[in-house]
Design an enzyme around this catalytic site. Structure first.
Site, PDB file in Angstrom:
ATOM      1  N   GLN A 115       0.833  -1.203   0.000  1.00  0.00           N
ATOM      2  CA  GLN A 115       0.000   0.000   0.000  1.00  0.00           C
ATOM      3  C   GLN A 115       0.870   1.256   0.000  1.00  0.00           C
ATOM      4  OE1 GLN A 115      -3.098   0.439  -0.493  1.00  0.00           O
ATOM      5  NE2 GLN A 115      -4.228  -1.378   0.157  1.00  0.00           N
ATOM      6  N   GLU A 165      -1.464 -15.054  -4.336  1.00  0.00           N
ATOM      7  CA  GLU A 165      -0.948 -13.881  -5.045  1.00  0.00           C
ATOM      8  C   GLU A 165      -0.384 -14.294  -6.403  1.00  0.00           C
ATOM      9  OE1 GLU A 165       0.351 -10.498  -6.518  1.00  0.00           O
ATOM     10  OE2 GLU A 165      -0.827 -10.544  -4.664  1.00  0.00           O
ATOM     11  N   CYS A 177     -10.480  -0.861  -3.763  1.00  0.00           N
ATOM     12  CA  CYS A 177      -9.871   0.440  -4.028  1.00  0.00           C
ATOM     13  C   CYS A 177     -10.730   1.238  -5.006  1.00  0.00           C
ATOM     14  CB  CYS A 177      -8.459   0.266  -4.584  1.00  0.00           C
ATOM     15  SG  CYS A 177      -8.410  -0.650  -6.119  1.00  0.00           S
ATOM     16  N   GLU A 223     -10.144   3.838  -0.117  1.00  0.00           N
ATOM     17  CA  GLU A 223     -10.442   2.408  -0.022  1.00  0.00           C
ATOM     18  C   GLU A 223     -11.811   2.254   0.646  1.00  0.00           C
ATOM     19  OE1 GLU A 223      -8.277  -0.346  -0.750  1.00  0.00           O
ATOM     20  OE2 GLU A 223      -6.822   1.017  -1.668  1.00  0.00           O
TER      21      GLU A 223
END
Length: 612
Positions: free
Chosen positions: A421, A471, A548, A591
């Site tokens: 972030q 991921e 987001c 966010e």
């Protein structure tokens, strides 16, 4: 859309000029709109289609128009429809009100296959038709041609960077222009910024309420009660949580290299506009409020270095030149990573090696030493490289291979392409709220989807039985594993792959009385396969969705809540709590956290599941 890496959640950091217009990520002059330097002689500048005549890839050559589309469909609806029939477009431009779309493909075979499959197909009572479409005109050359036709001659000499005409007596100072471009709320009091963002999220929730009613009639009685309680929203919206810092908060910035709006060659900074808007003028970030002083210092020193070299800046108009982009990552423990993006063109290997040696010497022993770079990388960008740079190999030049950051008392390693972030203090606020909402205990298993370097899962690991992260970026997965080890955690595991491929298998293998999924996906949201897997897994009762871009994730929200069907199996979820967290002060972005809980059909009152 599958997971992306790097700045998957960052509305203002994936491209050199994405801070300019965050809503158009991946649109900064993608290769399908890039002109090749092939036209020669007088009149070349007025040939707005010259780029398709070169031997470089452009999907504009393989472009079709789909007509007579159904009303009220969205981009994702069209993409899913095409994918369902085995059609994989390179790019889609939908004009829903006019009920048509432009679609481009990577080659003639895929284009012809799509035309044959779609033409005459029926979709929602509409019979589709397909025809070949004209390529898009190059925006810079189109603008110049219009100027020539209007003025009866070549454009004036005041054009900055060869791309944008500047009327000096009508323009605001450059520092105001760039502030308006990259931090449009810079002159709005922070309390007012927060009110605007909260109002934006309120509108998203009101739309979601309508969509749930349209797609799940069984929820209408519940929705009626919720709307009465919460100002037409399906769940309570808690007060927005502000960022602890409002200036110099970005720990990652990507700067384009070009000709300055002030005429200075080899300028490092942000673009005033976008190529498709006819602009490629660059302005220094020296007076921007969101860029850290450390990053500004690196930009200044790097700019001085490239101005001493014989290599030109890369031109997005002609494909000529070399210097393209500078990425700077910083941390609160005073470590700085610089990643230099360079187009080698046809330079010999020994010349590139000499350039890297000069870079190393400049930043370790020369004038650039003052910028305190602790990690330096060099990336070669080819002619076909457009918006995405996350897959390009990084050549380590000097210093440490990673930088390190501290967050919520934990240590994290960050590699060049790994997602982290961009506002660390605000990320601590975000992750603390996620942990609170997840309602965890020592029997809990957390599924951390699109986990990046593992920050969310690792921050929760000591409170739960197990954390499983997923991921796409291999580099980020390696970081996540190292981060778990560095923090002494043994109950964390990470899987590398597309979430839509890995998640269903991982979820089916989990045996736990208390499973919570936490998803922090790219801007476009989760792949529909992930949503379908979540719906089918009846033992998964709670989901925390970190968005987001809540508008872009709307289809995900709807699919979580829609009525069961042959395609969507399993009891639906309901949104029961929502909140915005401001990670991007001075911009309209934030966010949004939504807590979804599974509908309990075993209850006579059809109530929500309760805490375990």
């Amino acid at each position: 859309m599958t997971d992306v890496t790097a700045d998957k959640n960052d509305p203002a950091g994936s491209l050199p000029s994405t801070d300019n217009e965050p809503d158009d990520l991946m649109e900064e002059k993608n290769e399908e709109n890039q002109p090749a330097a092939t036209a020669e002689g007088e009149g070349a500048a007025s040939d707005v289609y010259r780029y398709i005549k070169g031997d470089l890839f452009t999907s504009e050559i393989f472009k079709v128009e789909i007509q007579n589309l159904p009303k009220y469909i969205g981009f994702n609806d069209l993409k899913k429809f095409l994918n369902k029939h085995g059609i994989n477009p390179h790019k889609i431009k939908l004009f829903s009100r006019q009920m048509f779309a432009f679609v481009t493909f990577k080659n003639q075979e895929e284009r012809d296959k799509a035309m044959k499959a779609v033409h005459g197909m029926q979709w929602k009572s509409k019979v589709l038709s397909v025809r070949l479409a004209k390529p898009k005109a190059d925006p810079i050359l189109k603008k110049r041609k219009q100027e020539e036709e209007t003025e009866g001659g070549p454009p004036g000499a005041k054009r900055a960077a060869g791309c944008q005409e500047v009327e000096e007596d009508e323009e605001e100072p450059l520092n105001i222009q760039i502030a308006n471009a990259v931090t449009p709320l810079w002159n709005v009091p922070y309390e007012e910024q927060l009110k605007r963002k909260e109002k934006e999220v309120e509108g998203v929730l009101q739309k979601l309420t309508r969509e749930i009613g349209n797609n799940n009639k069984a929820m209408l009685p519940w929705l009626f009660v919720q709307k009465e309680k919460h100002n037409k929203m399906c769940c309570p919206l808690e007060a927005i949580r502000p960022s602890p810092v409002q200036t110099e908060y970005r720990n990652k910035c990507e700067f384009v290299i070009g000709v300055g709006a002030d005429g200075e060659d080899k300028t490092v900074g942000f673009r005033l506009g976008k190529y498709k808007g006819g602009s490629c003028a660059v302005v220094s970030p020296s007076e921007t409020t969101h860029v850290s002083s450390e990053a500004k210092r690196v930009v200044q020193e790097f700019q001085q270095f490239i101005r001493t070299t014989p290599y030109a800046v890369y031109s997005p108009e002609t494909y000529e030149g070399h210097w393209r982009q500078l990425t700077v990552r910083t941390s609160r423990i005073k470590q700085t990573m610089a990643i230099v993006f360079f187009n080698p063109q046809k330079l010999p290997e020994e010349e590139l090696e000499e350039l890297k040696r000069n870079l190393r010497q400049y930043f370790t022993e020369g004038e650039g030493k003052e910028s305190c770079i602790t990690s330096l990388y060099f990336v070669r960008m080819g002619q076909r490289t457009s918006a995405g740079t996350e897959d390009l190999p990084c050549e380590h030049v000097t210093g440490e291979e990673c930088i390190h950051e501290e967050l919520l008392g934990l240590k994290f390693r960050i590699s060049p392409h790994s997602f982290f972030q961009t506002n660390t203090p605000a990320a601590e606020v975000l992750y603390s709220a996620v942990g609170e909402w997840a309602q965890l205990d020592q029997d809990s298993t957390v599924l951390d989807v699109c986990c990046g370097t593992g920050t969310i899962g690792i921050s929760l690991a000591k409170r739960v039985k197990k954390v499983i992260g997923i991921e796409l970026c291999q580099e980020a997965v390696e970081d996540a594993k190292a981060n778990a080890e560095a923090n002494g955690l043994t109950n964390v595991e990470f899987h590398c792959g597309k979430a839509e491929d890995v998640f269903p298998t991982v979820l089916n293998a989990v045996v736990s009385p208390n499973i919570t999924a936490i998803v922090d996906p790219p801007r476009a949201g989760l792949h529909s396969k992930v949503i379908l897997a979540i719906r089918r897994a009846e033992h998964l009762k709670r989901l925390v969705y970190v968005a987001c871009n809540a508008k872009a994730a709307m289809n995900n929200f709807i699919d979580l809540c829609r009525a069961p069907s042959n395609r969507v199996r399993g009891a639906p979820f309901r949104p029961v709590r929502a909140m915005a967290v401001d990670l991007f002060p001075q911009t309209m972005h934030c966010e949004t956290i939504l807590l979804f809980e599974r509908v309990d059909y075993s209850s006579n009152t059809d109530s929500q599941t309760t805490e375990t």
